[in-house]
Enzyme design. Structure first.
Site, PDB file in Angstrom:
ATOM      1  CB  ILE A  72      -5.362   7.050  -5.826  1.00 24.29           C
ATOM      2  CG1 ILE A  72      -6.109   7.121  -7.155  1.00 24.29           C
ATOM      3  CG2 ILE A  72      -5.082   8.420  -5.235  1.00 24.29           C
ATOM      4  CD1 ILE A  72      -7.522   7.696  -7.066  1.00 24.29           C
ATOM      5  CB  ILE A  74      -3.597   9.032 -13.036  1.00 23.65           C
ATOM      6  CG1 ILE A  74      -4.931   8.810 -12.311  1.00 23.65           C
ATOM      7  CG2 ILE A  74      -3.786   9.082 -14.560  1.00 23.65           C
ATOM      8  CD1 ILE A  74      -5.671   7.543 -12.675  1.00 23.65           C
ATOM      9  CD  GLU A 106      -3.290   9.027   6.853  1.00 25.85           C
ATOM     10  OE1 GLU A 106      -2.271   8.508   6.351  1.00 25.85           O
ATOM     11  OE2 GLU A 106      -3.655   8.814   8.011  1.00 25.85           O
ATOM     12  CE1 TYR A 118      -7.960  11.988  -3.527  1.00 25.16           C
ATOM     13  CE2 TYR A 118      -6.458  13.200  -2.133  1.00 25.16           C
ATOM     14  CZ  TYR A 118      -6.708  12.148  -2.980  1.00 25.16           C
ATOM     15  OH  TYR A 118      -5.713  11.253  -3.284  1.00 25.16           O
TER      16      TYR A 118
END
Length: 151
Positions: A72, A74, A106, A118
């Protein structure tokens, strides 16, 4: 900012834009070949658009009732505005709607900003992979996180 956000499945044509973000965000970025492998699968790579520009993405696999967030990112110019959290929440909703019971990920133990997101979204640490990630000086542990999804 969220009014102009759109999250859609990415395609192989998005490779250049995604890799530009990957290169800016990751200390040890994926290769083009790895990204292409995931882009060639349906609904695995998701792009986040802000006013029609790709500013983030995520790679999520779903197998046997479990989802895993593999990557992920940005774009740095857009970090700190909740876009990563918005993207991840969208993915959590999607994988739960697809019948997955949990999502794993992870994260580098040094990535405190990601860990905070998270944990804010309900992920709990379930383990450690010692010396998992390459680092500038040696290796770094990966913290393993899981969220049980309500189906």
């Amino acid at each position: 900012m969220s009014n102009s956000v759109r999250i859609v499945a990415a395609s192989p044509e998005d490779l250049q834009a995604l890799m530009a973000i990957e290169q800016r965000c990751q200390s040890h970025p994926w290769s083009n070949a790895v990204m292409v492998r995931y882009l060639n699968k349906k609904q695995v790579v998701w792009r986040l658009e802000l006013t029609e520009s790709i500013v983030g993405f995520a790679v999520v696999t779903q197998v046997a009732g479990e989802a895993e967030l593999l990557d992920i990112a940005i774009h740095p110019d857009y970090q700190g505005h909740g876009l990563g959290q918005q993207l991840l929440q969208h993915l959590l909703d999607m994988v739960a709607a697809n019948g997955n019971e949990r999502m794993f990920l992870e994260v580098r133990e040094s990535n405190r900003a990601a860990i905070a997101v998270y944990e804010k979204l309900g992920f709990c640490q379930v383990g450690v992979r010692s010396n998992y990630y390459p680092a500038k000086q040696g290796r770094e542990d990966a913290l393993m996180y899981c969220q049980e999804l309500i189906v």
